[in-house]
Enzyme design. Structure first.
Site, PDB file in Angstrom:
ATOM      1  N   ARG A  83      99.469 -16.199  52.888  1.00  0.00           N
ATOM      2  CA  ARG A  83      99.866 -17.593  52.679  1.00  0.00           C
ATOM      3  C   ARG A  83      99.566 -18.445  53.919  1.00  0.00           C
ATOM      4  O   ARG A  83      99.229 -19.617  53.799  1.00  0.00           O
ATOM      5  CB  ARG A  83     101.355 -17.671  52.303  1.00  0.00           C
ATOM      6  CG  ARG A  83     101.717 -18.971  51.606  1.00  0.00           C
ATOM      7  CD  ARG A  83     103.162 -19.009  51.167  1.00  0.00           C
ATOM      8  NE  ARG A  83     104.084 -19.108  52.292  1.00  0.00           N
ATOM      9  CZ  ARG A  83     105.343 -19.560  52.203  1.00  0.00           C
ATOM     10  NH1 ARG A  83     105.820 -19.934  51.031  1.00  0.00           N
ATOM     11  NH2 ARG A  83     106.116 -19.603  53.251  1.00  0.00           N
ATOM     12  N   TYR A 122      99.291 -27.690  42.768  1.00  0.00           N
ATOM     13  CA  TYR A 122     100.291 -28.224  43.703  1.00  0.00           C
ATOM     14  C   TYR A 122      99.697 -28.968  44.890  1.00  0.00           C
ATOM     15  O   TYR A 122     100.423 -29.490  45.722  1.00  0.00           O
ATOM     16  CB  TYR A 122     101.234 -27.113  44.182  1.00  0.00           C
ATOM     17  CG  TYR A 122     100.603 -25.907  44.836  1.00  0.00           C
ATOM     18  CD1 TYR A 122     100.280 -25.912  46.184  1.00  0.00           C
ATOM     19  CD2 TYR A 122     100.369 -24.750  44.106  1.00  0.00           C
ATOM     20  CE1 TYR A 122      99.715 -24.801  46.793  1.00  0.00           C
ATOM     21  CE2 TYR A 122      99.801 -23.628  44.706  1.00  0.00           C
ATOM     22  CZ  TYR A 122      99.477 -23.661  46.050  1.00  0.00           C
ATOM     23  OH  TYR A 122      98.920 -22.556  46.648  1.00  0.00           O
ATOM     24  N   HIS A 208     107.588 -25.166  40.991  1.00  0.00           N
ATOM     25  CA  HIS A 208     106.778 -24.147  41.676  1.00  0.00           C
ATOM     26  C   HIS A 208     107.413 -22.763  41.671  1.00  0.00           C
ATOM     27  O   HIS A 208     106.794 -21.764  41.334  1.00  0.00           O
ATOM     28  CB  HIS A 208     106.498 -24.582  43.122  1.00  0.00           C
ATOM     29  CG  HIS A 208     105.716 -23.577  43.905  1.00  0.00           C
ATOM     30  ND1 HIS A 208     106.331 -22.565  44.611  1.00  0.00           N
ATOM     31  CD2 HIS A 208     104.390 -23.394  44.065  1.00  0.00           C
ATOM     32  CE1 HIS A 208     105.390 -21.805  45.181  1.00  0.00           C
ATOM     33  NE2 HIS A 208     104.217 -22.299  44.868  1.00  0.00           N
ATOM     34  N   HIS A 232     106.460 -19.750  39.116  1.00  0.00           N
ATOM     35  CA  HIS A 232     106.270 -18.487  39.836  1.00  0.00           C
ATOM     36  C   HIS A 232     107.633 -17.828  39.966  1.00  0.00           C
ATOM     37  O   HIS A 232     108.582 -18.471  40.421  1.00  0.00           O
ATOM     38  CB  HIS A 232     105.821 -18.744  41.281  1.00  0.00           C
ATOM     39  CG  HIS A 232     104.400 -19.186  41.455  1.00  0.00           C
ATOM     40  ND1 HIS A 232     104.031 -20.187  42.309  1.00  0.00           N
ATOM     41  CD2 HIS A 232     103.246 -18.719  40.906  1.00  0.00           C
ATOM     42  CE1 HIS A 232     102.724 -20.333  42.292  1.00  0.00           C
ATOM     43  NE2 HIS A 232     102.222 -19.467  41.452  1.00  0.00           N
ATOM     44  N   HIS A 269     104.024 -13.888  37.079  1.00  0.00           N
ATOM     45  CA  HIS A 269     104.248 -12.624  37.809  1.00  0.00           C
ATOM     46  C   HIS A 269     105.449 -11.873  37.221  1.00  0.00           C
ATOM     47  O   HIS A 269     105.262 -10.880  36.570  1.00  0.00           O
ATOM     48  CB  HIS A 269     104.419 -12.822  39.321  1.00  0.00           C
ATOM     49  CG  HIS A 269     103.292 -13.588  39.943  1.00  0.00           C
ATOM     50  ND1 HIS A 269     101.996 -13.177  39.818  1.00  0.00           N
ATOM     51  CD2 HIS A 269     103.255 -14.742  40.660  1.00  0.00           C
ATOM     52  CE1 HIS A 269     101.196 -14.041  40.451  1.00  0.00           C
ATOM     53  NE2 HIS A 269     101.932 -14.999  40.954  1.00  0.00           N
ATOM     54  N   ASP A 320      94.843 -16.547  38.966  1.00  0.00           N
ATOM     55  CA  ASP A 320      95.713 -16.902  40.086  1.00  0.00           C
ATOM     56  C   ASP A 320      94.954 -17.307  41.341  1.00  0.00           C
ATOM     57  O   ASP A 320      94.470 -18.425  41.454  1.00  0.00           O
ATOM     58  CB  ASP A 320      96.691 -15.737  40.336  1.00  0.00           C
ATOM     59  CG  ASP A 320      97.842 -16.112  41.267  1.00  0.00           C
ATOM     60  OD1 ASP A 320      97.904 -17.280  41.691  1.00  0.00           O
ATOM     61  OD2 ASP A 320      98.690 -15.250  41.567  1.00  0.00           O
TER      62      ASP A 320
HETATM   63 ZN    ZN Z   1     100.176 -18.565  41.575  1.00  0.00          ZN
END
Ligand code: ZN
Length: 453
Positions: A83, A122, A208, A232, A269, A320
């Site tokens: 990330r 996003y 989100h 998510h 997920h 994804d």
């Molecule tokens: Zn994602």
């Protein structure tokens, strides 16, 4: 009114394989399906016809950073170090960059058999976090990329307000994502007429994650739109532990207690779920949004697929992070992850003697379509989103339908996709999208510039 008719010697309908199938298409929508029909002179004749695969979860811009995080850092790498790379990449992306990267990703999706993307979007604001003059600027780049490449889109603008459970203030790296309820409502109002005017486009919403949205915000958000709802959830064990520490509840458990979960929801997920959470998901008739390639790439864990499908749980697949875009590989890895973890075989089918390949393809088509708010598969009223296969690269007899998708998913090189149609329009011919070469050049130029910055 534009009419076209396809005649497939073998076609995969929701009920299974059928022969001599005539598919009539009117203005991009399937109007009639006839099984054991007679071929007419003007029909487009095909050997094998499959319903196109919905890609229920994509962050298109991440295609640009594919391969950049496959290097060991100073400490043990995880989702959270990945990330960090993603956040650094975001410091330079312009609207034009986003459109070019998304177009490349969408071409690859189409060539791999995906015919609709759920874009979990996003990246809303300019580099320092200020709004663009048009607050929908970045969404429009994605819609344009989808329209120009011919991919259907369910746009899921993301509501993102916090950096952690309990409404923590956002971090600097998240400045481009942040909305409050008012600014998010403005974004939806801008998007509504544009999405309505684009053929095949659908507007949904995506809080989100439970890290990024409070209970009050979630409740304010849900009445703002009546399309699909994606979130998510429970991707990483660390996220589950933090949720328990914050609320005393696991993420899916928390969500089920705070909103009315139903078939509009896609839980993306849901990797780490308890038996009770699986039951809550099944009872809501929602879709589990599984992203096997990305979940493997990020070291997320493995979703309990057999427990979930045993009582009719519905799932689809998504690309994804777009680290590798391949509809068939998503299905292969979904099954193989289960086999490796369980020391078992043919996990994704619940019926004796049924082909695992057929089970995977049909389940992911149905779940993906539900998650993206459209009718599923080769069926009257559904968009003519279709894929034909070629036998030219295959040594084995691919076209015996009882084993066809087993061959395609488990044994074939990924070059058997021949033509792809979206809304009845031919968008990939003999495996290649007409804009591929042009986009590859633009994509390479864009990436070179970004990586130099
Ligand atoms: Zn994602």
């Amino acid at each position: 009114m534009k009419n076209q008719t396809f005649f497939a010697n073998n076609a995969l309908l929701a009920s299974g394989w059928c022969s001599k199938v005539r598919v009539e298409v009117c203005d991009g929508v399937i109007s009639t399906i006839t099984v054991n029909g007679d071929k007419q002179a003007t029909d487009i004749e095909l050997e094998v016809l499959l319903p196109g695969m919905p890609n229920l979860h994509s962050h298109a811009f991440q295609r640009g950073m594919a391969g950049l995080a496959e290097r060991r850092g100073a400490s043990a790498d995880s989702f959270w170090t990945w990330r960090e790379v993603m956040y650094r990449f975001l410091q330079v992306l312009t609207p034009d960059d986003l459109r070019i990267i998304a177009s490349m990703a969408y071409i690859e999706m189409l060539e791999s058999g995906f015919t609709r993307v759920g874009e979990f979007h996003y990246l809303h604001h300019a580099i320092a976090g200020q709004q663009y003059q048009n607050p929908a600027e970045m969404s429009l780049q994605l819609l344009t990329a989808a329209e120009q490449t011919g991919l259907n889109m369910t746009l899921l603008p993301v509501f993102y307000a916090h950096a952690g459970f309990g409404g923590l203030a956002p971090e600097a790296g998240q400045a481009r994502f942040i909305h409050n309820i008012d600014s998010y409502q403005t974004l939806l109002s801008e998007l509504r007429p544009i999405v309505a005017a684009q053929q095949g486009a659908v507007l949904g919403m995506a809080p989100h994650s439970l890290r990024a949205v409070t209970a009050a915000e979630l409740n304010a958000l849900l009445p703002l739109n009546d399309g699909p709802l994606h979130i998510h959830i429970a991707e990483q064990q660390k996220e589950v532990d933090a949720c328990i520490q914050w609320s005393g509840m696991r993420p899916v458990q928390w969500l089920a207690e705070h909103v009315s979960l139903d078939a509009r929801w896609c839980l993306v997920h849901a990797t780490h779920v308890s038996e009770q959470e699986i039951v809550a998901m099944q009872q809501a008739n929602l879709v589990a949004g599984l992203c096997p390639i990305t979940e493997a790439n990020l070291g997320d864990g493995i979703f309990p697929l057999p427990e979930f499908i045993a009582n009719g749980g519905c799932y689809g697949v998504g690309s994804d992070s777009n680290v590798c875009i391949d509809a068939i590989e998503e299905l292969r890895l979904l099954e193989y992850g289960q086999r490796l973890a369980r020391q078992s075989r043919n996990v994704a089918t619940t019926q004796a003697n049924s082909a695992t390949g057929d089970s995977l393809w049909l389940a992911a088509v149905e779940g993906g379509a539900q998650a993206l708010g459209v009718p599923a598969g080769l069926a009257v009223g559904a968009a003519a989103d279709m894929v034909s296969l070629t036998n030219r690269h295959q040594a084995a007899p691919l076209f015996a339908t009882d084993n066809l998708l087993n061959n395609l998913i488990f044994c074939a090189a990924n070059n058997l996709i021949d033509n792809v149609w979206v809304n009845g329009k031919l968008v990939v011919e003999h495996g290649q999208h007409p804009l591929r070469e042009q986009l590859q050049t633009q994509f390479a130029r864009t990436l070179t510039r970004i990586l130099r910055q």
